[in-house]
Design a protein around this motif. Structure first.
Motif, PDB file in Angstrom:
ATOM      1  N   TYR A 160       0.495  -0.813   0.016  1.00  0.00           N
ATOM      2  CA  TYR A 160      -0.609  -0.350  -0.339  1.00  0.00           C
ATOM      3  C   TYR A 160       1.139   1.211  -0.268  1.00  0.00           C
ATOM      4  CZ  TYR A 160      -3.578   3.588   1.211  1.00  0.00           C
ATOM      5  OH  TYR A 160      -4.846   4.577   0.761  1.00  0.00           O
ATOM      6  N   LEU A 208      -5.100   0.324  -5.109  1.00  0.00           N
ATOM      7  CA  LEU A 208      -5.056   0.815  -3.412  1.00  0.00           C
ATOM      8  C   LEU A 208      -6.621   0.299  -3.175  1.00  0.00           C
ATOM      9  CD1 LEU A 208      -3.737   3.886  -4.791  1.00  0.00           C
ATOM     10  CD2 LEU A 208      -2.313   2.974  -3.013  1.00  0.00           C
ATOM     11  N   PHE A 218      -5.754  -3.476  -2.273  1.00  0.00           N
ATOM     12  CA  PHE A 218      -5.199  -3.191  -1.101  1.00  0.00           C
ATOM     13  C   PHE A 218      -6.263  -3.030   0.827  1.00  0.00           C
ATOM     14  CE2 PHE A 218      -0.743  -2.161  -3.230  1.00  0.00           C
ATOM     15  CZ  PHE A 218      -1.065  -3.172  -3.847  1.00  0.00           C
ATOM     16  N   GLU A 219      -6.686  -2.042   0.696  1.00  0.00           N
ATOM     17  CA  GLU A 219      -7.059  -1.444   2.071  1.00  0.00           C
ATOM     18  C   GLU A 219      -7.909  -2.915   2.358  1.00  0.00           C
ATOM     19  OE1 GLU A 219      -8.721   2.475   0.717  1.00  0.00           O
ATOM     20  OE2 GLU A 219      -7.477   2.859   0.346  1.00  0.00           O
TER      21      GLU A 219
END
Ligand code: FEO
Length: 210
Positions: free
Chosen positions: A48, A96, A99-100
């Motif tokens: 991240y 992103l 990944f979150e």
């Protein structure tokens, strides 16, 4: 292709850093034990932060290079759609978000393994695009810049690009730690170094910028 003079080559130095980041995350990806939750979360946190740096790199390029190039071409009535489209796809934001999603807890091991497979595939695809993307910038956009900007203008652009990469790296790290709710690490990161004799030294290290 002959290399461009270093002082006006706006892409190669930041790309050297980006390629190192790509090598680092590829290595981490192949060394991670995906069934170990701790290893897995550490990998996601690192990915991240890394892709956040890549996103900043693209934003810096947009602000200092592509927007300027587009303005110059427009002023000279030169049509070139590739300049405005160079960072138009959303793969970085998608990565992103992925990944979150992974940083939240999984219901079970099956869900975690499924996610890992998806993560590897998407990250591989991202890397396969990102490397040629950097090559295109160096081989297509750098010659365009050489054609439409003066040597002095390019020296100035390069200085701004490098300066922003230097300051942005640290700002990004703190922001990412905060976003991931790693407050203690973020606060630690913003402290001046232990041997810094007061604020003047902190300013000299660039920490004052935070
Ligand atoms: Fe230099 Fe657009 O990556």
């Amino acid at each position: 292709m002959a290399p461009f003079p270093e002082e006006v080559d706006v892409f190669s130095a930041p790309h050297w850093r980006m390629k190192k980041l790509v090598n680092l995350y590829s290595e981490k990806l192949s060394n991670t034990n995906f069934s170990n939750s701790r290893d897995f979360q550490a990998l996601l946190t690192s990915l991240y932060a890394t892709l956040h740096r890549v996103k900043s790199h693209e934003q810096i390029e947009n602000e200092y290079i592509m927007d300027e190039l587009q303005l110059r071409l427009r002023a000279l009535s030169v049509r070139n759609s590739s300049v405005s489209n160079v960072h138009s796809d959303n793969k970085l934001s998608d990565m992103l978000s992925l990944f979150e999603k992974g940083l939240k807890n999984f219901k079970n091991e099956y869900e975690q393994l499924n996610y890992s497979r998806q993560l590897k595939e998407k990250l591989d695809a991202f890397t396969r695009d990102f490397i040629p993307h950097m090559k295109e910038e160096e081989e297509v956009f750098q010659p365009l810049l050489m054609e439409y900007f003066t040597y002095e203008e390019l020296k100035d652009i390069k200085m701004k690009v490098i300066a922003r990469h230097c300051t942005q790296g640290r700002v990004d790290t703190v922001e990412v730690l905060k976003e991931l709710h790693l407050w203690n690490q973020a606060e630690e990161f913003q402290k001046p170094p232990k041997n810094a004799p007061g604020k003047r030294a902190a300013k000299g290290t660039g920490r004052g910028l935070l």
